[in-house]
Design an enzyme around this catalytic site. Structure first.
Site, mmCIF file in Angstrom:
data_model
loop_
_atom_site.group_PDB
_atom_site.id
_atom_site.type_symbol
_atom_site.label_atom_id
_atom_site.label_comp_id
_atom_site.label_asym_id
_atom_site.label_seq_id
_atom_site.Cartn_x
_atom_site.Cartn_y
_atom_site.Cartn_z
ATOM 1 N N ASP B 176 0.849 -1.201 0.000
ATOM 2 C CA ASP B 176 0.000 0.000 0.000
ATOM 3 C C ASP B 176 0.876 1.240 0.000
ATOM 4 O O ASP B 176 1.864 1.314 0.717
ATOM 5 C CB ASP B 176 -0.927 0.009 1.215
ATOM 6 C CG ASP B 176 -1.953 1.130 1.125
ATOM 7 O OD1 ASP B 176 -2.381 1.441 -0.017
ATOM 8 O OD2 ASP B 176 -2.313 1.696 2.160
ATOM 9 N N HIS B 664 -35.672 17.871 -21.912
ATOM 10 C CA HIS B 664 -34.440 17.508 -21.211
ATOM 11 C C HIS B 664 -34.178 16.032 -21.440
ATOM 12 O O HIS B 664 -35.105 15.236 -21.504
ATOM 13 C CB HIS B 664 -34.611 17.799 -19.721
ATOM 14 C CG HIS B 664 -33.324 17.732 -18.959
ATOM 15 N ND1 HIS B 664 -32.735 16.546 -18.608
ATOM 16 C CD2 HIS B 664 -32.516 18.715 -18.493
ATOM 17 C CE1 HIS B 664 -31.617 16.793 -17.950
ATOM 18 N NE2 HIS B 664 -31.457 18.106 -17.871
ATOM 19 N N GLY B 673 -31.168 23.912 -18.033
ATOM 20 C CA GLY B 673 -30.474 25.055 -17.449
ATOM 21 C C GLY B 673 -29.686 25.858 -18.455
ATOM 22 O O GLY B 673 -29.421 27.037 -18.248
ATOM 23 N N LYS B 678 -23.874 20.826 -23.803
ATOM 24 C CA LYS B 678 -23.490 19.706 -24.660
ATOM 25 C C LYS B 678 -24.685 19.011 -25.319
ATOM 26 O O LYS B 678 -24.662 18.718 -26.505
ATOM 27 C CB LYS B 678 -22.714 18.709 -23.787
ATOM 28 C CG LYS B 678 -21.933 17.696 -24.547
ATOM 29 C CD LYS B 678 -21.035 16.900 -23.615
ATOM 30 C CE LYS B 678 -21.675 15.594 -23.245
ATOM 31 N NZ LYS B 678 -21.109 14.934 -22.085
ATOM 32 N N ASP B 799 -9.473 -4.344 -33.719
ATOM 33 C CA ASP B 799 -10.791 -4.056 -33.193
ATOM 34 C C ASP B 799 -11.629 -5.299 -33.447
ATOM 35 O O ASP B 799 -11.756 -5.718 -34.589
ATOM 36 C CB ASP B 799 -11.331 -2.856 -33.988
ATOM 37 C CG ASP B 799 -12.615 -2.325 -33.424
ATOM 38 O OD1 ASP B 799 -13.180 -3.008 -32.559
ATOM 39 O OD2 ASP B 799 -13.031 -1.244 -33.842
ATOM 40 N N VAL B 800 -12.137 -5.940 -32.424
ATOM 41 C CA VAL B 800 -12.956 -7.144 -32.612
ATOM 42 C C VAL B 800 -14.288 -6.714 -33.199
ATOM 43 O O VAL B 800 -15.089 -6.094 -32.524
ATOM 44 C CB VAL B 800 -13.205 -7.876 -31.274
ATOM 45 C CG1 VAL B 800 -13.881 -9.198 -31.536
ATOM 46 C CG2 VAL B 800 -11.919 -8.073 -30.528
ATOM 47 N N GLU B 804 -19.911 -8.256 -29.455
ATOM 48 C CA GLU B 804 -21.047 -8.634 -28.618
ATOM 49 C C GLU B 804 -22.195 -9.192 -29.442
ATOM 50 O O GLU B 804 -22.891 -10.113 -29.012
ATOM 51 C CB GLU B 804 -21.506 -7.438 -27.799
ATOM 52 C CG GLU B 804 -20.486 -7.148 -26.720
ATOM 53 C CD GLU B 804 -20.744 -5.860 -25.986
ATOM 54 O OE1 GLU B 804 -21.683 -5.145 -26.356
ATOM 55 O OE2 GLU B 804 -19.996 -5.582 -25.050
ATOM 56 N N ARG B 852 -30.184 3.465 -41.094
ATOM 57 C CA ARG B 852 -29.401 2.329 -40.633
ATOM 58 C C ARG B 852 -28.689 2.656 -39.317
ATOM 59 O O ARG B 852 -28.627 1.829 -38.407
ATOM 60 C CB ARG B 852 -28.379 1.938 -41.699
ATOM 61 C CG ARG B 852 -27.632 0.662 -41.348
ATOM 62 C CD ARG B 852 -26.569 0.321 -42.375
ATOM 63 N NE ARG B 852 -25.824 -0.855 -41.940
ATOM 64 C CZ ARG B 852 -24.833 -0.841 -41.072
ATOM 65 N NH1 ARG B 852 -24.446 0.297 -40.550
ATOM 66 N NH2 ARG B 852 -24.204 -1.958 -40.710
ATOM 67 N N LYS B 856 -29.073 0.730 -35.855
ATOM 68 C CA LYS B 856 -27.930 0.101 -35.206
ATOM 69 C C LYS B 856 -27.954 0.363 -33.697
ATOM 70 O O LYS B 856 -27.792 -0.550 -32.888
ATOM 71 C CB LYS B 856 -26.649 0.662 -35.827
ATOM 72 C CG LYS B 856 -25.390 -0.006 -35.359
ATOM 73 C CD LYS B 856 -24.205 0.529 -36.146
ATOM 74 C CE LYS B 856 -22.903 0.013 -35.579
ATOM 75 N NZ LYS B 856 -21.756 0.524 -36.348
#
Lengths: 343, 1136
Positions: B176, B664, B673, B678, B799-800, B804, B852, B856
C-alpha cells in the site's frame, strides 16, 4: 477593370496604417529591429522560399550578429521593413503601389521548427483576430507546395480575412524554409550552446493591403447603424469632444472647458480630432447627427458636456458600440479613458 | 426456434456420420480453390455459411471431423425456410479466400484443453506467489518502530531490526502506498508485507528536509511549469527481476507509483486487485450502488442482496468479508489535506496506518480469493485480470505539446466566443434608446433599469479639499484653464464613496462588466490579476443572457427563461396583442403566427383560459388541484395536436402565449439550465434550435465554438492529471539515446485501470477507456493518438468486429439449431453485409423505415436488454418529428420482427385440462386468473417466437434466469448481489441486467482468452498496452510487428474456436475467423490512416506531428509480411 479596383489610402487611412505599423512593432517585443530598407522587392509566390539567398537577408543576418550579439542565438527574431513596388492584389481590391512590407524573420532550432511554425501561425492569427471587429473571419490556409518541395524543409500558409461571398484578402504570409547547409548562417542554440543551422520562419505583411482589409472589416457588420468598427487601440481618433450649449452666456466657459479637456486628453496620449478638436451645437438634434458622423469615422468615444458640467463636473461618455452614454466626472478624465484605451 | 430443432442441440448424442461431398464446382464458379493434396480448402455448412478452411479445422477441432447427419439435413430445410421468411437470401454472400496456416500444436487434446493448459501455465508463477499469501494465517509481526530512512527498509520478523534494502527480498507482497496530495502525485511512504517480513519505504522528499530535487529538463518542448513532471527516481523500486506479484486494494493506484512499471521493457510484475476480485464476486449495478450509498432504510426486497455486497472502498469491503470493528480512516486526512511537514511529524502513526491497510487487504484476500477461485474456475480469468492490470501507454514530448495546443486553442476559442457575445451585448444596449427593448422578443424581460451618478450635497462651511495635479499644463494657457476648472475637479470629494458602475447603462449589461481599476493602467503591477477591459468582459456562453443575445429559437419560437421551469419557448395562441403589456406580442405574432394546434384551442381557450384564470386570481386559496386538472385537460388536447418536441408545463404567459419547456434528456420533469450545453449542441444542426436573427452570424459561430470546446472542458482535468513519468536517458533502450537519435523526451503513463471494474467485469479507467475518437469538431479529441510508440517500436492491435453481437447470436445459433448462421440473427451477423443491405442493421432499418445508423443503436440497445419503451424514447430522440404514436408503432414493429412475440406453454399438469399449444401473454394471464393461480404455476417460463432474435433471447433468458448463472465461455458466475435468491419478482427485477451480463461478461471472457492466446503466441515479445471497448493494443519491437499482427489474427481464430467449442459447436465460420484487419501503427488510433485533425491539431498528425499512416494488415498480408504461414517454426515457439 483592374485599375478601378485599386484603392488608395487617404489621410485617415494613412494615419490608420501608421498605427497598425506601430502595433506590429510592439508585437513580439524581443525582436531585433533592423530598420527600413528601400530595396524593391516582389513578394510573389514563386519567390516565397528563395529569400534566404537574398542579399537583404544576408545583410540582416550579419547585422544581427554584429549589432545585437546578445540576441544572436537560436531562437531569435528579426524585424525589418521594406518597400515593395508591385503589391499582390486579391479578389476584392488592389492597392495603388508602392507598399510597405513588414517582415519578421524567426530563426529557430531546426528540430523544433515545425512546432515554432505552428505557434507563430496561431499567434499571428490571434493578433489579427484581436484587432478586428469580427474575429471569426480569419482562417489559416495552407499553400499548395507542389511535388518538388519537401514538406519537412518548406511550409507555407496564408492568413486570410474573409468577407462572406465578396471574397478573401490575404493579410499575412508565413513561410518556413530550412536553410541548406551554409556556414555563414549559423547560430548557437540558446538552450544547449551547440551551433546549429537555424530554420527560418518568415512573416510578411503588406501594410496597405492589411490596412484596407481591416477598414473593410470595420464596415462589414450586420448592425443597422453605419458605424465603422475600428479597434479602439488603432482608431486614428480615439475620442471626440462635443458640447451642447443651451445658454449662450455660458458658451465661452464651455469652449474653455472643451479646450481644457482636449489638453488633458492630449497629455494622456489619447488621439482626438483635428482642428479645434471639439464640436459644439445649441441643438440636441444636431448632436445626434454629429454622433452619427463620428460613428462613421470610427471614433470609439465622445465626451459630451453641457451647461451642467460647468457646475458639477459631470459629463457623458458616449460609446460608438453601445450608442449609450455613461455619466462620468471630470476627475475621472483622463485616467478612466486611459485605462479604456490601454489594453 | 421450434421444438423440433431443440432436439438438435449440439450436445445431442445421436449422430449419424457420413462424409461430406465436396461442393459442386460447376454451380459455383466464384468459389476460390486453393487445392492442396487434391482437396479443396473451401467448406460451407448447411445454411451456406462459409466455414474455416479445412486445414484450420483439422488443427483446431482434431477430435471432431466434419460430418452431417440426415437429421441435420432435414432440419436445415426448416432453418432455411425461417431465414427466407425474414428476408435472408442465403445465396447472397460472397466467399472469402481460404487461409493456409500451420499453427503451433495445441497443448492438449482439443481447443478447450489447450486454453486451459496455456492459461494455467501463464498464471502458475503468479499463483505460486499468491497462494502462500492467501494461505498465510498469520502475518509476520509488525515492527514496533518504523525506520525513517529514505528508500526501502526490511524488518526482522523476530526482533524488528531495521535493515536498509534496495527492494523487498520476496516476490509476493501485499502493498500500500500513501501520497501527500498537496505535494503532487508522487508517493511519500509505503508499506509492504510478505509471508516472511515487513517492509517500509520512505520518499527522500520526506527524510531530507531541504532537498533540492533535481529539475528534469531534457524535455524539448516548453513545458507548463504549473504541472508537475515526474521522474522514476521519485517512485518506489521493486527490482527488475520478475515474476513478482503485488496485492493491493485498487492496486493500479499503487502500481502507478512503482518505478520499474514505467520502463519500456516489462519486468514481469503483476498485480492482484482485491477491489476487482470483490467486483467479480459481489459487484453491483448502478442502481444497487445508489442504494448502498443512500442513508435510507432499505426496502424488504433489497435486504437479500444488501447482505451480499458493499461499496468498493477498503473499509466497506473489509466489513463485508471480514466483519469486526470498522477500519479507522482518520489518519488519512493528513495525507489528503496536510503538508509534508505534518506527515513527517506523524510519521510513526501514519506508517502504522498504512501498514494496517496492508493487513486489512491481506485479511480480505484470505477470504475473498477462495471465493473468487471457486466462482471463476478457469485459469484464463485470472490470467486476463493480471494482464489487464499491466496496461502501459508510451508517450513522448508530443504529449506536452498536445496539452499546450489544446489549452491555447481552448483559450482562443473562448475568447472568440466571448468577444461575439460581448459585441451582441453592446449592440443590444442601444435598445435602451426610446425603450426599443420592449419590442425585442428575447430581451423584453431583462432588467433595463438605469442608475444615475449624483453628487452629494457640499458641506456647508468647509471648503472642498483640493485635488492635486501632477501636471497642470505645459503652456500658460493650459495652466490657466486648469486653474479655471479646478473647482470642478475638487467636487470629486462629493462623488459617492461607492461609485455606481456604468451609470446610464441597463442593469443586465452592468452585471456583465467589471469595475474599472482605480489606478492608471500603467501603474498597475504586472501580476495584478487580469487586465481590465471596457465592455461585457464577464460574459460567457454559460450565462442565462447568452441564448437571448443570440436570439435563439426552438422550432422557430423564441426562447424564454422561467425560473421554475428553466428554458423553454413561447407559442402564441391569440392573434391580437390587446391588453398584453410586457410581452412583445406584435413581434411574436409577426415572427410566428398562431399555429394550427393552438388556434384550434384559441377560440375556446380564450374563454376557457379566462375562466381558468379567474378563480385563480380571485380566490388564491381555491382548490389548487382542481385548477390544475382543468388546465391539464385542455393541455391534453393541445398535446395531442402539437407535433414538436417541446414539453407542456402548464404555463401561460400574459394570457397570450404558452410557455413550453425545452426537452431535457432525462425526461420531462427536468428543467433545462442551458440551451448551449453539450446535449443541445447537436440540435443546432437539425435546425430545431437556431438563431432567430438571420443576420446574426455570431450565433452560429458561438454554437460551433461551444461544440468544439465541450470535449476538452469535460475531460481537461482528467487529462492534465495524468501522471506522466519521464524516463532518463540511461533508462531508455540504447537505440533511443544513440548518436543519431532525436533529442526527444520519452515517458509513459500507467493508466489506473481497475481490471474488473463493473458488474460485468469490464475494466474501468476514467480517461483512456472513455476517450472519444478524434473528431474534427472536438478540441483535444486527438488524445489517444498522443500515445506514441518510441522509435523502433510499433503498436499492434485490432478491433474485434461487432464482438457482442456475435456472442449473442452464436449463443442463439448453438442453442436453437446447433449450426452457425441457422437463426436469422446468426446468419445476418456472419454473412450479412452492409454493402448489399443484408446485415442486421440494414434489414431492421428497412423493415421499420428508419436510418441504418439509428437502427444500429436501437439494435444494440435491445441486445443489451433494453425494452420497447426505451426504443420508443430513442426513436423520438433521433427524430423529434415522430409523434408519440408513430414512435410507438415503429418500436412495436421493430420488436415483433426482432425479438418476436412472447408465448406461454402449459405446465404438464394442465395438459388434461387445456390444449397444449402456444398461448399469448394475454391468454395466459387470463387462464391463470381463472384458475386463481399465478402465471408461473400454470405455465412454463415464456419463450420468444417468430422473431429474428427469438432464439438468442430464449438462450440469454435461460442463462440469466438460472439459479447460478454462469458465463457461457469460461463458466464465471454472476455476482452474489444479483444471484441472491429473491423469488421470481427479484428475478424479473434484475432480468435486463442479467441478460446484459451474459453478453457483456461473455465479451470479457473473450478478451481474457485473447490476452492469454497472445501471450502464448508471442511470449514476452509483446507488451500489453490497453484494451477499450472492443479494441486491443500491444507494444512490439518494429521487426516483430508483422509476426505480432499474424499472432493477433491467430488469436482471434483460436479464441473464437474455443468459445464455439464451449457451447457445443465444433466448427467456425470463416467470416469471423480472423480480424478484418490488424493495425500496425506508431500511435494509438482506431484506424491507422486517421489523421486526427481537430481544432487543436488543425494540420493533422501527418503534417502537424510528422506521424506517418500505419499499416492495416489482413490475415493474408500478415502471413506474407510475417514470414510465411508456418507459425510453429517461430523461434520462441520452437524452443518452448
Amino acid at each position: 477593370t483592374r485599375e478601378d479596383n485599386k484603392l488608395q489610402l487617404l489621410s485617415h487611412g494613412r494615419e490608420y496604417a501608421k498605427l497598425l505599423q506601430q502595433h506590429w512593432t510592439r508585437l513580439r517585443p524581443l525582436a531585433a529591429h533592423l530598420g527600413v530598407t528601400n530595396e524593391a522587392i516582389n513578394p510573389s509566390n514563386i519567390h516565397r522560399f528563395s529569400f534566404p539567398q537574398s542579399q537583404q537577408f544576408r545583410n540582416n543576418f550579419q547585422k544581427l550578429v554584429k549589432d545585437h550579439p546578445r540576441k544572436a542565438k537560436c531562437p531569435t527574431l528579426l524585424k525589418h521593413q521594406s518597400t515593395c513596388y508591385a503589391p499582390n492584389s486579391n479578389s476584392l481590391f488592389g492597392v495603388q503601389g508602392p507598399s510597405l512590407l513588414l517582415t519578421t524573420d524567426f530563426l529557430v532550432e531546426p528540430h523544433r521548427a515545425l512546432e515554432h511554425f505552428y505557434n507563430m501561425q496561431r499567434e499571428s492569427k490571434i493578433w489579427w483576430m484581436r484587432i478586428s471587429s469580427n474575429p471569426s473571419r480569419y482562417r489559416i490556409v495552407p499553400c499548395d507546395l507542389g511535388e518538388d518541395l519537401n514538406p519537412k524543409d518548406y511550409q507555407a500558409i496564408d492568413i486570410r480575412s474573409s468577407y462572406g461571398e465578396a471574397g478573401e484578402v490575404t493579410v499575412e504570409q508565413l513561410s518556413l524554409v530550412r536553410i541548406a547547409d551554409d556556414k555563414d548562417f549559423r547560430l548557437p542554440d540558446a538552450r544547449t550552446g551547440e551551433t546549429v543551422q537555424p530554420t527560418v520562419i518568415r512573416s510578411v505583411i503588406e501594410l496597405e493591403t492589411a490596412t484596407c482589409a481591416l477598414l473593410l472589416d470595420g464596415c462589414d457588420h450586420s448592425r443597422d447603424s453605419l458605424s465603422l468598427l475600428l479597434h479602439r487601440v488603432l482608431a486614428p481618433y480615439q475620442c471626440g469632444i462635443a458640447c451642447v450649449e443651451s445658454d449662450s452666456e455660458l458658451s465661452a466657459d464651455l469652449a474653455d472647458l472643451c479646450l481644457h479637456l482636449k489638453h488633458v486628453l492630449n497629455h494622456a496620449g489619447l488621439r482626438i480630432g483635428e482642428g479645434i478638436g471639439f464640436f459644439s451645437t445649441k441643438d440636441a438634434s444636431h448632436l445626434a447627427e454629429h454622433l452619427l458622423e463620428t460613428d462613421m469615422l470610427g471614433i470609439p468615444y465622445t465626451l459630451v458636456i453641457n451647461g451642467q458640467t460647468l457646475k458639477n463636473g459631470l459629463m457623458q461618455l458616449r460609446s460608438r458600440d453601445t450608442r449609450l452614454a455613461e455619466t462620468i466626472h471630470i476627475s475621472d478624465v483622463p485616467d478612466y479613458l486611459f485605462n479604456i484605451f490601454k489594453n | 426456434a421450434s421444438r423440433v430443432s431443440r432436439d438438435h442441440y449440439a450436445s445431442s448424442s445421436v449422430k449419424i456420420y457420413r462424409r461430406v461431398k465436396p461442393p459442386q464446382k460447376v454451380n459455383k464458379p466464384k468459389k476460390p480453390e486453393n487445392v492442396k493434396d487434391g482437396q479443396t480448402e473451401y467448406a460451407e455448412n448447411l445454411v451456406k455459411v462459409q466455414m474455416i478452411s479445412r486445414n484450420l479445422h483439422a488443427q483446431l477441432f482434431p477430435q471432431s471431423p466434419r460430418s452431417i447427419s440426415e437429421q441435420q439435413v432435414s432440419s436445415a430445410q426448416a432453418y432455411k425456410e425461417e431465414l427466407r421468411r425474414h428476408g435472408v437470401d442465403i445465396e447472397s454472400s460472397a466467399p472469402v479466400s481460404d487461409v493456409q496456416l500451420k499453427l503451433p500444436p495445441l497443448r492438449g487434446a482439443n481447443i478447450e484443453e489447450h486454453f486451459h493448459n496455456i492459461a494455467k501455465e501463464q498464471v502458475q508463477p503468479y499463483e505460486e506467489l499468491l497462494l502462500p499469501l492467501v494461505q498465510c494465517e498469520k502475518l509476520p509481526k509488525r515492527p514496533r518502530r518504523w525506520a525513517f530512512f529514505a528508500g526501502w527498509t526490511a524488518y526482522d520478523p523476530v526482533d524488528g531490526t531495521a535493515t536498509p534494502v534496495d527492494h523487498p527480498l520476496e516476490k509476493g507482497l501485499v502493498f500500500d502506498v500513501e501520497v501527500c496530495v498537496s505535494e503532487g502525485q508522487a508517493p511519500v511512504l509505503a508499506t509492504a508485507v510478505s509471508t516472511k517480513r515487513w517492509y517500509s519505504w520512505v520518499s527522500s522528499k520526506l527524510t531530507k528536509h531541504r532537498l533540492s530535487v533535481e529539475k528534469l529538463e531534457p524535455l524539448d518542448v516548453d513545458t507548463d511549469s504549473e504541472r508537475p513532471h515526474y521522474t522514476p527516481d521519485e517512485l518506489i523500486p521493486l527490482g527488475t527481476s520478475g515474476p513478482g506479484l503485488v496485492v493491493g486494494h485498487n492496486v493500479s493506484y499503487d502500481r502507478a507509483r512503482l518505478k520499474e512499471q514505467y520502463l519500456i521493457e516489462d519486468t514481469g510484475t503483476r498485480f492482484v486487485d482485491t477491489m476487482s476480485l470483490h467486483m467479480c464476486v459481489s459487484g453491483v449495478t448502478s442502481y444497487q450502488r445508489a442504494m448502498l450509498k443512500s442513508k435510507k432504510e432499505p426496502a424488504a426486497e433489497d435486504l437479500g442482496w444488501l447482505e451480499q455486497s458493499s461499496l468498493n472502498s477498503l473499509v466497506e469491503v473489509h466489513r463485508l468479508y471480514c466483519g469486526g470493528d470498522a477500519l479507522s480512516k482518520e489518519p488519512r486526512n493528513i495525507f489528503v489535506e496536510g503538508t509534508l511537514e505534518q506527515v513527517r511529524q506523524s510519521f510513526q502513526s501514519l506508517t502504522n496506518y498504512c501498514a494496517s491497510d496492508v493487513e486489512a487487504t491481506h485479511r480480505i484476500l484470505r477470504v475473498l480469493y477462495p471465493l473468487y477461485a471457486d466462482r471463476f474456475p478457469h485459469p484464463a480469468s485470472l490470467a486476463g485480470m493480471l494482464e489487464m492490470g499491466s496496461a502501459y501507454l508510451p508517450v513522448n514530448s508530443n504529449w506536452e505539446r498536445y496539452i499546450r495546443e489544446a489549452q491555447l486553442t481552448y483559450e482562443d476559442l473562448s475568447i472568440e466566443a466571448k468577444y461575439h457575445l460581448g459585441r451582441r451585448a453592446e449592440e443590444a444596449c442601444s435598445l435602451l434608446l426610446d425603450d426599443q427593448y420592449r419590442q425585442n422578443l428575447w430581451l423584453w424581460d431583462e432588467d433595463w433599469s438605469v442608475q444615475e451618478l449624483k453628487l452629494k450635497q457640499p458641506p456647508k462651511r468647509k471648503p472642498l479639499p483640493t485635488v492635486e495635479h501632477k501636471n497642470a499644463g505645459n503652456t500658460p494657457e493650459e495652466r490657466r484653464l486648469q486653474a479655471k476648472f479646478q473647482h470642478l475637479y475638487d467636487q470629486q470629494a462629493l462623488l459617492p464613496a461607492r461609485r455606481p458602475l456604468l451609470p446610464g447603462y441597463p442593469l443586465w449589461y452592468r452585471k456583465l462588466c467589471r469595475k474599472p481599476p482605480t489606478k492608471r493602467a500603467d501603474e498597475i503591477l504586472e501580476d495584478d490579476e487580469e487586465p481590465w477591459f471596457p465592455g461585457a468582459s464577464e460574459i460567457s456562453t454559460g450565462m442565462q443572457i447568452a441564448p437571448k443575445l443570440l436570439s435563439l429559437c426552438w422550432e422557430g419560437y423564441p426562447l424564454h427563461y422561467e425560473r421554475e421551469q428553466g428554458w423553454g419557448f413561447l407559442v402564441p395562441f391569440r392573434s391580437d396583442s390587446e391588453g398584453v403589456d410586457r410581452l412583445p406580442m406584435d413581434q411574436l405574432l409577426a415572427r410566428c403566427p398562431v399555429p394550427e394546434f393552438a388556434r384550434q384551442s384559441a377560440s375556446k381557450a380564450e374563454s376557457e383560459l379566462a375562466l381558468d384564470m379567474l378563480p385563480g386570481q380571485v380566490e388564491q386559496h381555491l382548490g389548487k388541484r382542481e385548477h390544475h386538472k382543468k388546465l391539464s385537460q385542455k393541455q391534453q388536447r393541445l398535446e395531442t395536436q402539437y407535433q414538436g418536441s417541446g414539453v407542456w408545463c402548464n404555463k401561460v404567459l400574459d394570457d397570450c402565449c404558452f410557455f413550453l419547456k425545452l426537452p431535457h434528456k432525462n425526461g420531462p420533469s427536468f428543467r433545462v439550465g442551458n440551451p448551449l450545453s453539450k446535449d443541445f449542441l447537436n440540435k443546432f444542426s437539425e435546425n430545431v434550435l437556431s438563431s432567430g436573427d438571420p443576420s446574426c452570424t455570431a450565433a452560429a459561430r458561438v454554437i460551433d465554438i461551444a461544440r468544439m470546446m465541450s470535449y476538452w472542458r469535460n475531460n481537461r482535468d482528467r487529462i492534465l492529471g495524468q501522471m506522466v513519468v519521464w524516463l532518463k536517458p540511461q533508462q531508455l533502450p540504447n537505440e533511443l539515446t544513440g548518436e543519431n537519435a532525436q533529442p526527444i523526451a520519452y515517458g509513459a503513463i500507467c493508466p489506473q485501470v481497475v481490471a474488473c471494474g463493473t458488474l460485468t467485469r469490464r475494466a474501468m479507467e476514467p480517461t483512456w477507456m472513455t476517450a472519444s475518437n478524434s473528431r474534427p469538431d472536438r478540441l483535444g479529441s486527438e488524445l489517444r493518438s498522443m500515445v506514441q510508440a518510441p522509435p523502433g517500436y510499433r503498436l499492434v492491435g485490432a478491433d474485434v468486429d461487432s464482438q457482442e453481437l456475435w456472442i449473442a447470436s452464436v449463443l442463439g445459433d448453438a442453442y436453437a439449431c446447433g449450426e452457425h448462421g441457422a437463426t436469422p440473427l446468426g446468419w445476418m451477423t456472419l454473412s450479412g453485409s452492409k454493402s448489399n443491405g443484408s446485415d442486421m442493421h440494414s434489414i431492421t432499418a428497412k423493415a421499420v423505415g428508419i436510418s441504418r445508423d439509428h437502427a444500429k443503436v436501437i439494435n444494440y440497445a435491445r441486445i443489451y436488454g433494453a425494452g420497447q419503451l426505451f426504443a420508443e424514447t430513442l426513436l423520438r430522440q433521433f427524430n423529434p418529428t415522430f409523434s408519440a404514436s408513430e414512435a410507438k408503432a415503429k418500436a412495436m414493429k421493430m420488436f415483433s420482427i426482432t425479438k418476436g412475440k412472447r408465448v406461454y406453454r402449459l405446465r404438464e399438469e394442465f395438459h388434461d385440462e387445456l390444449e397444449d399449444r402456444a398461448y399469448s401473454s394475454y391468454e395466459a394471464s387470463r387462464l391463470a386468473i381463472q384458475r386463481n393461480r399465478t402465471l408461473a404455476e400454470v405455465f412454463h417460463r415464456p419463450n420468444w417466437q417468430g422473431g429474428t432474435e427469438s432464439a438468442m433471447f430464449n438462450r440469454l433468458e435461460e442463462i440469466a434466469t438460472g439459479s447460478e448463472p454462469r458465463t457461457p465461455f469460461l463458466g464465471g458466475r454472476l455476482s452474489r448481489a444479483l444471484e441472491a435468491d429473491g423469488g421470481p419478482e427479484q428475478e424479473q427485477r434484475f432480468l435486463p441486467t442479467r441478460i446484459n451480463w451474459v453478453v457483456q461478461s461473455g465479451a470479457v471472457d473473450f478478451l481474457h482468452l485473447m490476452l492469454v492466446s497472445m501471450r502464448w503466441l508471442m511470449g514476452s515479445h509483446v507488451r500489453f498496452c490497453l484494451s477499450f471497448h472492443d479494441e486491443l493494443r500491444y507494444l512490439v519491437k518494429e521487426e516483430l510487428s508483422p509476426k505480432a499482427a499474424l499472432a493477433m489474427h491467430i488469436t482471434n481464430l483460436m479464441t473464437r474456436s474455443f468459445c464455439v467449442s464451449r457451447i457445443g459447436l465444433k466448427d467456425l465460420p470463416m467470416s469471423v475467423a480472423f480480424f478484418s484487419s490488424v493495425e500496425v501503427d506508431t500511435v494509438l488510433r482506431k484506424e491507422c490512416t486517421m489523421d486526427c485533425k481537430t481544432p487543436s491539431n488543425p494540420h493533422g498528425l501527418r503534417i502537424g506531428y510528422g506521424v506517418q499512416p500505419g499499416q492495416s494488415l489482413s490475415v493474408a498480408e500478415a502471413i506474407e509480411k510475417g514470414g510465411g504461414n508456418d507459425v510453429s517454426q517461430w523461434d520462441w515457439i520452437k524452443k518452448s
